[in-house]
Design a protein around this motif. Structure first.
Motif: not given
Lengths: 132, 682
Positions: B344-368
């Motif tokens: 992803l490119t977040v606020a101009g910065k390139r990030i190798k991310a991982v998008i996790a989720s669960n039964k709550t309906g949230f997306l939890y996004v981390f630098d992987r």
């Protein structure tokens, strides 16, 4: 809702005329034994009264008939022995599945009789029909 | 539509078992689909564009295949596969490979669907042939060597691509036993299948108790075995490492299980697919709830690594980082979604991310790489529990971005208001329950039918997101969350077993008959269909009015996120839902969304999402013929609806063969059976 009633349709199989509906296709003991087995191995998912549950479909009523109407009891036997329980398919013996099936049929309104089903082959003769 | 069995029966006559030479086919480099999730990032994305916005409506059925090849059916006439047919095929060099309806691998021609080979059961008996499908097979290639790796029952298999024969050097004559010592000798079983990261096969499982005991979700049985993550050598099938999802004494995290509960609580299995960044050598694993999660008085603490996203070094099994998404779970809010990898490119910065989720309906996004949240995740105070002995964890993680993709928490504002009368009836129903924001804990269920029936929860225990959620367009950074809206209620009862460390439990799904009988009828998720009731409508249950859910639609939806910004771009209801319900049909409502667990496929211009078969959840879902919908991925507008003989039971996929783009999806349902359906342009 009226109790769902099923009937054994006498059908011709290799020339043999089979038991009429009233006489029942399995013994009450068989169904009782099946009920015990069902409670132990199936009810956690399908419910004690086959009503279905968190993880599994009901094994009676409309849902049951939409799959098994016009098929033979052998077809349900085959499905159970091939796939159930889902965490350990292949773990049930022929005799266990026959007894469980006797219980499932009893709960779907099929009256028990005097005959004891010994082999899966005999299930070919029991044709299931949705009550009208 | 003609019975699939008949159609395929004709073609099968021409097929020879064993080793047909692979036909020389030259699919375009990107016309393959090498992992059942598309790639190891689990994007479910293909850049193919032959099927596009303009012509998708012209798609025709190119071929079909039954869930089990007729030659196996002929061998074992009693073999009758489940309608829950999970397998999404992979495509390597013009050949599709997938687990069939009983988990045996099948290889078939990409353009025609004709059989190349079928894996034989180890013994020619019905007992060995019996089985369930898995979500897919894994593919491994290094230099000139290649292999298929699959899980079937209690075994891990290494299979030759050309012949379907096991690799005799692997494990014990071609397979490795996956069993682990459980208190009650329960068999291993795992529906997600294996995941290959470089030269290591990583496996999770479905984990838990005794055969027939369900999935360890409900009931009063507090003791089980944790389903550890294991790494196996691709060449030998030898166990390389074990990561203890329940930390052993002396390991970090053991202290998060009070009252000695680390010694007997289990489950927490990874039963959704993992993902991997092979350059980093990292594998990303979504873990689920602890045993009988609705009560936790016997396990005070945060309870690591339940409900966590865990990043392991795939070679060593060592923990790189972890993030617990739910502390001290009381709602069965499993991380059941593949953690999708995205650059992803977040606020101009390139990030190798991982998008996790669960039964709550949230997306939890981390630098992987580092495990740091990309947008802050705040620990916010949540309600206390009034159940005796229960110490609900005082805070839970709330991602500040992006917004959730489904309803969270239960208030009167969530109740249907199609008409004032319906709203009134919904209010009456909820008056018997506790309501509150997300993470309101389960409450004591009263013996008095007029008393408290439990805590209403949104999402319910079946989750909004699940294994089906999520597809990523790597070109645009759009993530598509597929989810369902289904309320649940959690009321706990005193455990009749005074010896058990579990003082209270949620009777549904438990093993003990007598205890289950105490579960009030009110709490059951659904009643059987009434005669004449339209099968694709939600089943009547305690939280419905004549089968109409008491919470607002859509019941099945797709939410498109711009993951570079962390914002929602569009939301679409997937399917009509109950808009033609007798109580609604005069209101002229828009599509309300079909409930279920369909999975998405993203292509150059399209997002493909079907209806989910009711075989997937056992109850809710489509019972009869269904639709496969093509959406404009940019706008969320439905462009075309293709007819399916039954709902989808696994993810759709796409590939090129002989210059043509195909789309294949597994389907299954009552009255039809199960199988794959391939679409192509005429």
């Amino acid at each position: 809702m009226d109790r769902v009633r099923a009937s054994v349709i006498a059908c011709l199989l290799m020339g043999a005329v089979l038991a009429a509906a009233e006489s029942g296709a399995f013994s009450p003991e068989q169904a009782r034994h099946g009920e015990m087995l069902f409670g132990d191995k199936c009810a956690a998912c399908h419910g004690n009264k086959l009503e279905g549950g968190q993880e599994a479909p009901p094994l009676k009523g409309e849902e049951f008939w939409s799959e098994w109407d016009q098929k033979t009891a052998r077809a349900i036997y085959s499905r159970i022995i091939s796939t159930m329980p889902p965490d350990s398919p292949g773990s049930l013996e022929e005799k266990e599945v026959i007894d469980i099936l006797a219980f499932v049929l009893r709960e779907n309104g099929l009256p028990p009789g005097t005959r004891t089903i010994e082999h899966a082959g005999e299930l070919n003769e029991i044709k299931l029909q949705r009550p009208r | 539509m003609a019975s699939m069995q008949n159609v395929v029966g004709l073609t099968a006559v021409l097929v020879v078992m064993g080793s047909l030479p692979a036909r020389a086919q030259q699919p375009s480099a990107n016309g393959e689909w090498r992992t059942y999730g598309g790639d190891k990032a689990f994007t479910r994305y293909s850049p193919l564009a032959q099927i596009n916005r303009d012509n998708v409506k012209d798609l025709r059925v190119a071929w079909t295949r039954p869930a089990v090849d007729p030659m196996i059916k002929d061998q074992f006439p009693d073999l009758s596969p489940s309608n829950y047919f999970r397998g999404t095929p992979i495509v390597i060099n013009g050949v599709l490979y997938a687990p069939n309806g009983v988990g045996l691998l099948e290889a078939f021609d990409a353009a025609t669907g004709k059989t190349r080979w079928v894996q034989q059961p180890v013994e020619p008996t019905l007992k060995e042939a019996a089985g369930q499908s898995t979500r897919g097979v894994a593919y491994w290639r290094k230099n000139e060597q290649e292999r298929l790796v699959s899980i079937r029952g209690e075994y891990l298999y290494s299979i030759d691509l050309k012949t379907g024969q096991p690799d005799r050097n692997f494990g014990d004559n071609g397979r490795a036993w996956l069993n682990r010592r459980t208190p009650d000798g329960a068999a291993y079983f795992g529906f997600p299948g294996p995941f290959v990261v470089n030269d290591v096969i990583v496996i999770g499982g479905n984990g838990g108790g005794k055969a027939g005991a369900g999935y360890g979700d409900g009931g009063f049985e507090g003791k089980s075995k944790a389903e550890d993550i294991r790494g196996f050598d691709i060449f030998t099938g030898k166990l390389l490492w074990t990561f203890h999802v329940m930390p052993l004494k002396g390991e970090p995290g053991y202290e998060t299980w009070g009252k000695g509960s680390a010694e007997f609580v289990g489950n927490m299995a990874a039963w959704a697919s993992m993902t991997a960044d092979e350059d980093l050598g990292s594998v990303y694993i979504p873990l689920t709830a602890p045993t009988a999660s609705h009560y936790g008085g016997h396990r005070p603490g945060k309870n690591l690594y339940s409900d966590s996203l865990v990043c392991l070094n795939a070679k060593t099994g060592k923990l790189v980082w972890h993030y617990q998404l739910i502390h001290h779970d009381l709602w069965e809010y499993d991380a059941a979604t593949p953690p999708v990898l995205a650059d992803l490119t977040v606020a101009g910065k390139r990030i190798k991310a991982v998008i996790a989720s669960n039964k709550t309906g949230f997306l939890y996004v981390f630098d992987r790489v580092s495990g740091q949240p990309v947008w802050p995740i705040e620990e916010r105070a949540v309600p206390k529990s009034a159940v005796p002995g229960e110490e609900a964890w005082p805070t839970q993680p709330f991602p500040t971005k992006p917004p959730p993709y489904d309803r969270q928490g239960f208030t009167e504002a969530d109740l249907i208001d199609f008409t004032p009368e319906l709203h009134k009836r919904a209010l009456e129903i909820v008056s018997h329950y506790v309501m509150g924001p997300l993470f309101t804990p389960p409450s004591l269920r009263s013996e008095d039918p007029e008393g408290n029936r439990g805590t209403l929860v949104l999402p319910g225990g079946w989750g909004s997101g699940n294994w089906n959620t999520g597809a990523l367009d790597p070109e645009t950074g759009m993530y598509y969350a597929v989810s369902m809206t289904q309320a649940g209620s959690f009321g706990v009862l005193r455990n009749p077993d005074a010896e058990s460390p579990l003082l209270y439990g949620f009777p549904e799904g438990g093993r003990n008959q007598q205890q289950r009988q105490q579960a009030s009828v009110e709490q059951r998720p659904a009643e059987p269909l009434l005669p004449g009731q339209v099968p694709d409508q939600p089943r009547p249950n305690a939280l419905s009015i004549d089968g109409l859910p008491i919470v607002k639609p859509p019941y099945g939806r797709i939410t498109a996120f711009d993951m570079n910004k962390g914002t929602i771009v569009w939301i679409s209801a997937n399917g009509d839902g109950p808009r033609n319900h007798p109580l609604l049909k005069d209101l002229n409502l828009p599509p309300l969304g079909n409930i279920g667990r369909p999975a998405a496929l993203v292509t150059k211009s399209l997002l493909i999402v079907g209806d989910s078969s009711d075989a997937v959840m056992g109850q809710a879902g489509i019972s009869g013929p269904a639709k496969l919908r093509a959406y404009d991925k940019a706008s969320g507008k439905v462009i075309a609806q293709l007819d399916l003989p039954a709902g989808t039971t696994g993810g759709p996929m796409t590939f090129m063969a002989g210059g043509k783009q195909y789309l294949v999806v597994p389907v299954g349902g009552r009255g039809y059976g199960a199988g794959w359906i391939a679409f192509a342009l005429p």
